[in-house]
Design a protein around this motif. Sequence first.
Motif, PDB file in Angstrom:
ATOM      1  N   ASP A 226       0.814  -1.273  -0.119  1.00 56.74           N
ATOM      2  CA  ASP A 226       0.104   0.064  -0.099  1.00 56.74           C
ATOM      3  C   ASP A 226       1.075   1.176  -0.118  1.00 56.74           C
ATOM      4  O   ASP A 226       0.648   2.401  -0.606  1.00 56.74           O
ATOM      5  CB  ASP A 226      -0.870   0.362   0.984  1.00 56.74           C
ATOM      6  CG  ASP A 226      -2.018  -0.759   1.019  1.00 56.74           C
ATOM      7  OD1 ASP A 226      -2.249  -1.402  -0.036  1.00 56.74           O
ATOM      8  OD2 ASP A 226      -2.861  -1.263   1.835  1.00 56.74           O
ATOM      9  N   THR A 227       1.955   1.160   0.951  1.00 59.12           N
ATOM     10  CA  THR A 227       2.891   2.419   0.885  1.00 59.12           C
ATOM     11  C   THR A 227       3.406   2.710  -0.434  1.00 59.12           C
ATOM     12  O   THR A 227       3.620   3.771  -0.859  1.00 59.12           O
ATOM     13  CB  THR A 227       3.829   2.204   1.915  1.00 59.12           C
ATOM     14  OG1 THR A 227       3.447   1.719   3.155  1.00 59.12           O
ATOM     15  CG2 THR A 227       4.642   3.421   2.415  1.00 59.12           C
ATOM     16  N   LEU A 228       3.850   1.611  -0.984  1.00 53.54           N
ATOM     17  CA  LEU A 228       4.567   1.663  -2.553  1.00 53.54           C
ATOM     18  C   LEU A 228       3.773   2.300  -3.273  1.00 53.54           C
ATOM     19  O   LEU A 228       4.069   2.997  -4.265  1.00 53.54           O
ATOM     20  CB  LEU A 228       5.170   0.223  -2.808  1.00 53.54           C
ATOM     21  CG  LEU A 228       6.046   0.198  -3.969  1.00 53.54           C
ATOM     22  CD1 LEU A 228       7.036   0.901  -4.050  1.00 53.54           C
ATOM     23  CD2 LEU A 228       6.232  -1.264  -4.077  1.00 53.54           C
ATOM     24  N   GLU A 229       2.382   1.607  -3.320  1.00 53.55           N
ATOM     25  CA  GLU A 229       1.660   2.246  -4.427  1.00 53.55           C
ATOM     26  C   GLU A 229       1.191   3.530  -4.249  1.00 53.55           C
ATOM     27  O   GLU A 229       1.223   4.440  -5.189  1.00 53.55           O
ATOM     28  CB  GLU A 229       0.103   1.461  -4.219  1.00 53.55           C
ATOM     29  CG  GLU A 229      -0.879   1.602  -5.279  1.00 53.55           C
ATOM     30  CD  GLU A 229      -2.007   0.622  -5.187  1.00 53.55           C
ATOM     31  OE1 GLU A 229      -2.130  -0.413  -4.283  1.00 53.55           O
ATOM     32  OE2 GLU A 229      -2.889   0.782  -6.045  1.00 53.55           O
ATOM     33  N   GLU A 230       0.881   4.128  -2.986  1.00 54.24           N
ATOM     34  CA  GLU A 230       1.064   5.525  -2.670  1.00 54.24           C
ATOM     35  C   GLU A 230       2.059   6.106  -3.385  1.00 54.24           C
ATOM     36  O   GLU A 230       1.911   7.433  -3.943  1.00 54.24           O
ATOM     37  CB  GLU A 230       0.644   5.870  -1.224  1.00 54.24           C
ATOM     38  CG  GLU A 230      -0.874   5.781  -0.786  1.00 54.24           C
ATOM     39  CD  GLU A 230      -0.968   5.817   0.805  1.00 54.24           C
ATOM     40  OE1 GLU A 230      -0.059   6.588   1.377  1.00 54.24           O
ATOM     41  OE2 GLU A 230      -1.841   5.130   1.170  1.00 54.24           O
ATOM     42  N   ASP A 231       3.247   5.963  -2.864  1.00 59.31           N
ATOM     43  CA  ASP A 231       4.672   6.478  -3.333  1.00 59.31           C
ATOM     44  C   ASP A 231       4.373   6.670  -4.920  1.00 59.31           C
ATOM     45  O   ASP A 231       4.898   7.497  -5.637  1.00 59.31           O
ATOM     46  CB  ASP A 231       5.708   5.805  -3.021  1.00 59.31           C
ATOM     47  CG  ASP A 231       5.842   6.214  -1.475  1.00 59.31           C
ATOM     48  OD1 ASP A 231       5.121   6.739  -1.127  1.00 59.31           O
ATOM     49  OD2 ASP A 231       6.827   5.321  -0.630  1.00 59.31           O
ATOM     50  N   LEU A 232       4.185   5.539  -5.549  1.00 57.89           N
ATOM     51  CA  LEU A 232       4.156   5.277  -7.066  1.00 57.89           C
ATOM     52  C   LEU A 232       3.220   6.498  -7.660  1.00 57.89           C
ATOM     53  O   LEU A 232       3.444   7.350  -8.680  1.00 57.89           O
ATOM     54  CB  LEU A 232       3.723   3.899  -7.478  1.00 57.89           C
ATOM     55  CG  LEU A 232       4.391   3.517  -8.932  1.00 57.89           C
ATOM     56  CD1 LEU A 232       5.740   3.467  -8.801  1.00 57.89           C
ATOM     57  CD2 LEU A 232       3.894   2.198  -9.238  1.00 57.89           C
ATOM     58  N   SER A 233       2.076   6.191  -7.201  1.00 65.13           N
ATOM     59  CA  SER A 233       1.037   7.379  -7.830  1.00 65.13           C
ATOM     60  C   SER A 233       1.584   8.816  -7.568  1.00 65.13           C
ATOM     61  O   SER A 233       1.253   9.615  -8.438  1.00 65.13           O
ATOM     62  CB  SER A 233      -0.251   7.165  -7.402  1.00 65.13           C
ATOM     63  OG  SER A 233      -0.484   7.335  -5.729  1.00 65.13           O
ATOM     64  N   GLN A 234       1.936   8.727  -6.415  1.00 66.60           N
ATOM     65  CA  GLN A 234       2.773  10.199  -5.931  1.00 66.60           C
ATOM     66  C   GLN A 234       3.793  10.522  -7.117  1.00 66.60           C
ATOM     67  O   GLN A 234       3.789  11.711  -7.569  1.00 66.60           O
ATOM     68  CB  GLN A 234       3.252  10.178  -4.643  1.00 66.60           C
ATOM     69  CG  GLN A 234       3.892  11.644  -4.276  1.00 66.60           C
ATOM     70  CD  GLN A 234       2.732  12.764  -4.199  1.00 66.60           C
ATOM     71  OE1 GLN A 234       1.731  12.435  -3.672  1.00 66.60           O
ATOM     72  NE2 GLN A 234       2.624  13.721  -4.386  1.00 66.60           N
ATOM     73  N   ALA A 235       4.524   9.723  -7.377  1.00 66.52           N
ATOM     74  CA  ALA A 235       5.539   9.968  -8.539  1.00 66.52           C
ATOM     75  C   ALA A 235       4.954  10.472  -9.769  1.00 66.52           C
ATOM     76  O   ALA A 235       5.457  11.165 -10.350  1.00 66.52           O
ATOM     77  CB  ALA A 235       6.621   8.719  -8.575  1.00 66.52           C
ATOM     78  N   PHE A 236       4.186   9.315 -10.179  1.00 60.43           N
ATOM     79  CA  PHE A 236       3.213   9.684 -11.580  1.00 60.43           C
ATOM     80  C   PHE A 236       2.636  11.217 -11.572  1.00 60.43           C
ATOM     81  O   PHE A 236       2.787  11.699 -12.698  1.00 60.43           O
ATOM     82  CB  PHE A 236       2.167   8.649 -11.776  1.00 60.43           C
ATOM     83  CG  PHE A 236       2.720   7.549 -12.210  1.00 60.43           C
ATOM     84  CD1 PHE A 236       3.638   7.321 -12.957  1.00 60.43           C
ATOM     85  CD2 PHE A 236       2.095   6.125 -11.832  1.00 60.43           C
ATOM     86  CE1 PHE A 236       4.015   6.093 -13.692  1.00 60.43           C
ATOM     87  CE2 PHE A 236       2.294   5.145 -12.283  1.00 60.43           C
ATOM     88  CZ  PHE A 236       3.588   4.918 -13.164  1.00 60.43           C
TER      89      PHE A 236
END
Lengths: 258, 245
Positions: free
Chosen positions: A239-249
């Motif tokens: 979940d944390t990774l997903e949040e980080d990824l969408s933040q990066a996008f």
Amino acid sequence: MLINWFVVAAQIVNFLILVLLLKRFLYGPIVQAMAAREERIASQLEAARQKKEDAEQEEADLRQKMRSLEDQRQEMLVQAEGEAQAHKENLFAQAREEVAAVRQKWAESVKWQKEAFLANLKQRLAQEIFAISRRVLQELGDLEVEERLLQVFLERLRQLAPEERQALQESLQEAGGELAISTAFPLTPETREKITAQVQDLFGPGLALRFSTSSELLAGIEILTSSRKIAWSLGNYLDTLEEDLSQAFEDIDKSEAA
Amino acid sequence: MEISLDSLVFWRWGPVLLNATILYTWLVMALLTLISWLVTRKLSTGPKISRWQNLLEVLVAAMREQIRQISQEDPGPYLPFIGTLFIFISVANLLAVVPGYHPPTDSLSTTAALALCVLVAVPIYGIAQQGLGGYLSHYLKPTVLMLPFHLLSEMTRTLALAVRLFGNVMSGAMIGAILLAVAPLFFPLIMQLLELLIGQVQAFIFAVLATVYIASATQAHEERREAVLQSTGAKDRVGDQPKED
């Protein structure tokens, strides 16, 4: 005597009478009739001449009028041509503008679609990645892994920062000492006891522990009070990774837009 | 053989008498007046005219043209007098083809009467045209000495007119009579035709001479007026010259 003077006188009188008679009955009427006829002919000729003049005048007028009409027509034609040309140019300009607008719109739409597609793609990609990751971890995860995770969790619980432990203690008291523990796999009774002992060791005895399972955790453990949660699980990481990824996008999109 | 119709007297009362000359004159007058009246009773001014009207119009137009050519003036005032002279003499002579008729111009009294009419008409027309003084001054030109000759000229030409017509018309009858005695069968016919022709020629000559006499009396005035116009024109030109300087 060849001349009888009475006869001479009588003949003079006779002649004068004849002059008067002929003047009355011959010359007067005849000359008058001839004059009248001449006058009539002259008047008719004059009338004809007048008519001819009138006709010529009218002809000239008509010619003039026709010429002016022709001029007017030509003028109007030129004007109409000019107007048509202007109109045409106007229409062309309008069409160009419209085309430009349509193109702009189209470009925007394409851009938007592209962005949407990309965004969608990114989302799908991330979802796929996480779905794969989750499945892989789910398939990999078993009781052994769970055990190890549990130990890590207990270790972490033990090394919890004092203020956090304090906050957790307070929320426990608020909830009336009730604590929910959920894991990915059903725990063995020994493990449960181990955990119970560990928790009671940390927060004091008299706690009511309730065990449950949740597949969302993939592997790991979660401690829930009414207002607090302490978790250590792979799902949590993902979940944390997903949040980080969408933040990066989003950061990338913002930089592109700029 | 009778020389003059005058001697054939039907009725006499003192100096007043009615002879063949007067009677035939009346006949001619009546005929002319009747024809004129009948024709001019219904004259047409349109393009369609009767034959008689056409005939009279041709006659009148021809006479007017002749008078105009000879006098160089408007024929209006002269036409009744000269035209009647011509028509009367012409018809009087022409009727000679009718048996039993004798032309009144056969009589010297008639021709003298016509000549006297011309004699009087000349001064009347002259005075009417240029006034009494203007006409009388014509007799004193170029000098007063010419007055007797002018008067003599008036007399002789009147006499010549009368005698010419009388002689020609009478001679026709005379020649006819003489030839009848010499060659009774064929020649008198030719002489009759010749006489008709001579009668027309005499009518024409009489009318033309009357016109010439009257015209001469009126044209003296015209000439003088032209002379006056020319002299005034010259004066004007002379008077114009200083203005130009």
